[in-house]
Design a protein around this motif. Structure first.
Motif, PDB file in Angstrom:
ATOM      1  N   ALA A  58       0.835  -1.202   0.000  1.00 33.57           N
ATOM      2  CA  ALA A  58       0.000   0.000   0.000  1.00 33.57           C
ATOM      3  C   ALA A  58       0.875   1.259   0.000  1.00 33.57           C
ATOM      4  O   ALA A  58       0.552   2.246  -0.685  1.00 33.57           O
ATOM      5  CB  ALA A  58      -0.930   0.007   1.206  1.00 33.57           C
ATOM      6  N   LEU A  59       1.973   1.211   0.725  1.00 39.97           N
ATOM      7  CA  LEU A  59       2.905   2.335   0.739  1.00 39.97           C
ATOM      8  C   LEU A  59       3.496   2.547  -0.652  1.00 39.97           C
ATOM      9  O   LEU A  59       3.573   3.676  -1.140  1.00 39.97           O
ATOM     10  CB  LEU A  59       4.012   2.096   1.769  1.00 39.97           C
ATOM     11  CG  LEU A  59       5.119   3.145   1.866  1.00 39.97           C
ATOM     12  CD1 LEU A  59       4.568   4.524   2.190  1.00 39.97           C
ATOM     13  CD2 LEU A  59       6.151   2.723   2.904  1.00 39.97           C
ATOM     14  N   ARG A  60       3.893   1.459  -1.301  1.00 37.40           N
ATOM     15  CA  ARG A  60       4.462   1.555  -2.645  1.00 37.40           C
ATOM     16  C   ARG A  60       3.466   2.186  -3.606  1.00 37.40           C
ATOM     17  O   ARG A  60       3.792   3.108  -4.360  1.00 37.40           O
ATOM     18  CB  ARG A  60       4.896   0.182  -3.159  1.00 37.40           C
ATOM     19  CG  ARG A  60       5.581   0.227  -4.534  1.00 37.40           C
ATOM     20  CD  ARG A  60       5.831  -1.165  -5.092  1.00 37.40           C
ATOM     21  NE  ARG A  60       4.596  -1.888  -5.350  1.00 37.40           N
ATOM     22  CZ  ARG A  60       3.782  -1.641  -6.381  1.00 37.40           C
ATOM     23  NH1 ARG A  60       4.056  -0.696  -7.245  1.00 37.40           N
ATOM     24  NH2 ARG A  60       2.689  -2.340  -6.546  1.00 37.40           N
ATOM     25  N   VAL A  61       2.221   1.715  -3.578  1.00 36.63           N
ATOM     26  CA  VAL A  61       1.182   2.238  -4.466  1.00 36.63           C
ATOM     27  C   VAL A  61       0.952   3.724  -4.193  1.00 36.63           C
ATOM     28  O   VAL A  61       0.859   4.537  -5.125  1.00 36.63           O
ATOM     29  CB  VAL A  61      -0.120   1.420  -4.320  1.00 36.63           C
ATOM     30  CG1 VAL A  61      -1.284   2.098  -5.020  1.00 36.63           C
ATOM     31  CG2 VAL A  61       0.082   0.002  -4.858  1.00 36.63           C
ATOM     32  N   SER A  62       0.869   4.085  -2.935  1.00 38.62           N
ATOM     33  CA  SER A  62       0.644   5.479  -2.567  1.00 38.62           C
ATOM     34  C   SER A  62       1.801   6.365  -3.036  1.00 38.62           C
ATOM     35  O   SER A  62       1.584   7.450  -3.580  1.00 38.62           O
ATOM     36  CB  SER A  62       0.465   5.593  -1.056  1.00 38.62           C
ATOM     37  OG  SER A  62       0.209   6.913  -0.683  1.00 38.62           O
ATOM     38  N   LEU A  63       3.012   5.901  -2.839  1.00 32.55           N
ATOM     39  CA  LEU A  63       4.184   6.670  -3.248  1.00 32.55           C
ATOM     40  C   LEU A  63       4.231   6.817  -4.765  1.00 32.55           C
ATOM     41  O   LEU A  63       4.468   7.903  -5.294  1.00 32.55           O
ATOM     42  CB  LEU A  63       5.456   6.006  -2.718  1.00 32.55           C
ATOM     43  CG  LEU A  63       6.769   6.720  -2.995  1.00 32.55           C
ATOM     44  CD1 LEU A  63       6.767   8.126  -2.431  1.00 32.55           C
ATOM     45  CD2 LEU A  63       7.924   5.917  -2.404  1.00 32.55           C
ATOM     46  N   GLN A  64       3.978   5.724  -5.472  1.00 35.28           N
ATOM     47  CA  GLN A  64       4.011   5.783  -6.936  1.00 35.28           C
ATOM     48  C   GLN A  64       2.941   6.719  -7.492  1.00 35.28           C
ATOM     49  O   GLN A  64       3.144   7.343  -8.526  1.00 35.28           O
ATOM     50  CB  GLN A  64       3.873   4.389  -7.542  1.00 35.28           C
ATOM     51  CG  GLN A  64       5.148   3.584  -7.407  1.00 35.28           C
ATOM     52  CD  GLN A  64       5.047   2.200  -7.987  1.00 35.28           C
ATOM     53  OE1 GLN A  64       3.999   1.561  -7.919  1.00 35.28           O
ATOM     54  NE2 GLN A  64       6.142   1.717  -8.551  1.00 35.28           N
ATOM     55  N   SER A  65       1.818   6.832  -6.797  1.00 38.30           N
ATOM     56  CA  SER A  65       0.761   7.724  -7.273  1.00 38.30           C
ATOM     57  C   SER A  65       1.191   9.190  -7.180  1.00 38.30           C
ATOM     58  O   SER A  65       0.613  10.047  -7.847  1.00 38.30           O
ATOM     59  CB  SER A  65      -0.534   7.498  -6.489  1.00 38.30           C
ATOM     60  OG  SER A  65      -0.426   8.035  -5.188  1.00 38.30           O
ATOM     61  N   GLU A  66       2.194   9.475  -6.373  1.00 36.20           N
ATOM     62  CA  GLU A  66       2.707  10.835  -6.208  1.00 36.20           C
ATOM     63  C   GLU A  66       3.749  11.195  -7.271  1.00 36.20           C
ATOM     64  O   GLU A  66       4.110  12.359  -7.409  1.00 36.20           O
ATOM     65  CB  GLU A  66       3.353  10.998  -4.828  1.00 36.20           C
ATOM     66  CG  GLU A  66       2.431  10.779  -3.670  1.00 36.20           C
ATOM     67  CD  GLU A  66       1.578  11.989  -3.357  1.00 36.20           C
ATOM     68  OE1 GLU A  66       1.995  13.108  -3.688  1.00 36.20           O
ATOM     69  OE2 GLU A  66       0.492  11.795  -2.791  1.00 36.20           O
ATOM     70  N   LEU A  67       4.243  10.189  -7.981  1.00 34.00           N
ATOM     71  CA  LEU A  67       5.329  10.406  -8.927  1.00 34.00           C
ATOM     72  C   LEU A  67       4.809  10.445 -10.354  1.00 34.00           C
ATOM     73  O   LEU A  67       3.925   9.681 -10.722  1.00 34.00           O
ATOM     74  CB  LEU A  67       6.372   9.293  -8.798  1.00 34.00           C
ATOM     75  CG  LEU A  67       6.966   9.118  -7.408  1.00 34.00           C
ATOM     76  CD1 LEU A  67       7.882   7.915  -7.372  1.00 34.00           C
ATOM     77  CD2 LEU A  67       7.709  10.362  -6.980  1.00 34.00           C
ATOM     78  N   THR A  68       5.395  11.314 -11.145  1.00 34.88           N
ATOM     79  CA  THR A  68       5.022  11.440 -12.551  1.00 34.88           C
ATOM     80  C   THR A  68       6.239  11.121 -13.409  1.00 34.88           C
ATOM     81  O   THR A  68       7.288  11.762 -13.242  1.00 34.88           O
ATOM     82  CB  THR A  68       4.565  12.885 -12.859  1.00 34.88           C
ATOM     83  OG1 THR A  68       3.552  13.249 -11.932  1.00 34.88           O
ATOM     84  CG2 THR A  68       4.045  13.005 -14.275  1.00 34.88           C
ATOM     85  N   LEU A 123       5.170   8.721   4.025  1.00 34.95           N
ATOM     86  CA  LEU A 123       5.409   7.924   5.236  1.00 34.95           C
ATOM     87  C   LEU A 123       4.570   8.435   6.404  1.00 34.95           C
ATOM     88  O   LEU A 123       4.014   7.646   7.173  1.00 34.95           O
ATOM     89  CB  LEU A 123       6.899   7.937   5.600  1.00 34.95           C
ATOM     90  CG  LEU A 123       7.795   7.057   4.745  1.00 34.95           C
ATOM     91  CD1 LEU A 123       9.263   7.396   4.959  1.00 34.95           C
ATOM     92  CD2 LEU A 123       7.529   5.581   5.036  1.00 34.95           C
ATOM     93  N   GLN A 124       4.457   9.750   6.537  1.00 33.64           N
ATOM     94  CA  GLN A 124       3.645  10.327   7.617  1.00 33.64           C
ATOM     95  C   GLN A 124       2.186   9.900   7.491  1.00 33.64           C
ATOM     96  O   GLN A 124       1.529   9.643   8.504  1.00 33.64           O
ATOM     97  CB  GLN A 124       3.762  11.848   7.624  1.00 33.64           C
ATOM     98  CG  GLN A 124       5.071  12.326   8.170  1.00 33.64           C
ATOM     99  CD  GLN A 124       5.232  13.837   8.069  1.00 33.64           C
ATOM    100  OE1 GLN A 124       4.488  14.515   7.377  1.00 33.64           O
ATOM    101  NE2 GLN A 124       6.232  14.359   8.772  1.00 33.64           N
ATOM    102  N   ARG A 125       1.689   9.826   6.262  1.00 31.89           N
ATOM    103  CA  ARG A 125       0.300   9.368   6.069  1.00 31.89           C
ATOM    104  C   ARG A 125       0.112   7.938   6.541  1.00 31.89           C
ATOM    105  O   ARG A 125      -0.998   7.529   6.873  1.00 31.89           O
ATOM    106  CB  ARG A 125      -0.105   9.492   4.597  1.00 31.89           C
ATOM    107  CG  ARG A 125      -0.343  10.914   4.156  1.00 31.89           C
ATOM    108  CD  ARG A 125      -1.120  10.971   2.864  1.00 31.89           C
ATOM    109  NE  ARG A 125      -0.494  10.271   1.783  1.00 31.89           N
ATOM    110  CZ  ARG A 125       0.057  10.847   0.710  1.00 31.89           C
ATOM    111  NH1 ARG A 125       0.066  12.153   0.594  1.00 31.89           N
ATOM    112  NH2 ARG A 125       0.602  10.121  -0.231  1.00 31.89           N
ATOM    113  N   PHE A 126       1.205   7.172   6.573  1.00 32.56           N
ATOM    114  CA  PHE A 126       1.154   5.789   7.047  1.00 32.56           C
ATOM    115  C   PHE A 126       1.543   5.683   8.522  1.00 32.56           C
ATOM    116  O   PHE A 126       1.789   4.600   9.036  1.00 32.56           O
ATOM    117  CB  PHE A 126       2.044   4.896   6.178  1.00 32.56           C
ATOM    118  CG  PHE A 126       1.414   4.512   4.876  1.00 32.56           C
ATOM    119  CD1 PHE A 126       0.838   3.270   4.708  1.00 32.56           C
ATOM    120  CD2 PHE A 126       1.352   5.413   3.819  1.00 32.56           C
ATOM    121  CE1 PHE A 126       0.229   2.920   3.518  1.00 32.56           C
ATOM    122  CE2 PHE A 126       0.762   5.073   2.618  1.00 32.56           C
ATOM    123  CZ  PHE A 126       0.192   3.817   2.462  1.00 32.56           C
ATOM    124  N   GLY A 127       1.615   6.835   9.186  1.00 31.37           N
ATOM    125  CA  GLY A 127       1.884   6.847  10.619  1.00 31.37           C
ATOM    126  C   GLY A 127       3.351   6.792  10.992  1.00 31.37           C
ATOM    127  O   GLY A 127       3.692   6.562  12.152  1.00 31.37           O
TER     128      GLY A 127
END
Length: 153
Positions: A58-68, A123-127
């Protein structure tokens, strides 16, 4: 300074270069470093994230969604961005503060958290904050030291 990196930490940097290349980037940022940690699932940094109950996928998916993807052309050696250099400097300071002779992937994670930027915000969004990350890293390092001592017996 790279000679002070453990094998896992070197691999994280190498994988970060691959991650940057996949996005068409000519530089390595903290986001690429975090993606690399997530790829290197057996490293201490990934173990620390799991200790903090972070879902790595889930962290990987969230991080990748931030990258273009930039679609740029890759040229020569990839340099670290100023923020990534700061993360490495912070990792070095963390290692010194823990009296470690080498910089581990765990120290890189702490450096990423401390360097701010997109990776730190995700990372902060994941606590994950600096205090929780340091606590988890100390637990991982303590477990590794215990295993080393048991193997030596």
């Amino acid at each position: 300074m790279w000679q002070r990196f453990t094998e896992h930490a070197r691999k994280v940097v190498f994988l970060a270069q691959e991650e940057a290349g996949k996005l068409g980037e000519n530089h390595v940022s903290t986001e690429h470093m975090l993606l690399a940690i997530l790829r290197e699932a057996n490293c201490g940094a990934a173990q620390a994230l799991r200790l903090m109950n972070v879902d790595l996928e889930a962290l990987r998916v969230s991080l990748q969604s931030e990258l273009t993807p930039s679609g740029g052309k890759l040229v020569g050696d990839m340099q670290l961005t100023p923020r990534a250099k700061r993360a490495v400097d912070l990792a070095y300071n963390e290692a010194r503060g823990m009296r470690d002779q080498s910089i581990c992937s765990e120290h890189l994670l702490l450096g990423i958290v401390g360097a701010d930027g997109v990776a730190a915000r995700v990372l902060q969004r994941f606590g994950v904050d600096a205090e929780k990350a340091r606590e988890a890293v100390l637990k991982v390092k303590g477990a590794a030291t215990l295993l080393d001592r048991q193997a030596a017996v």
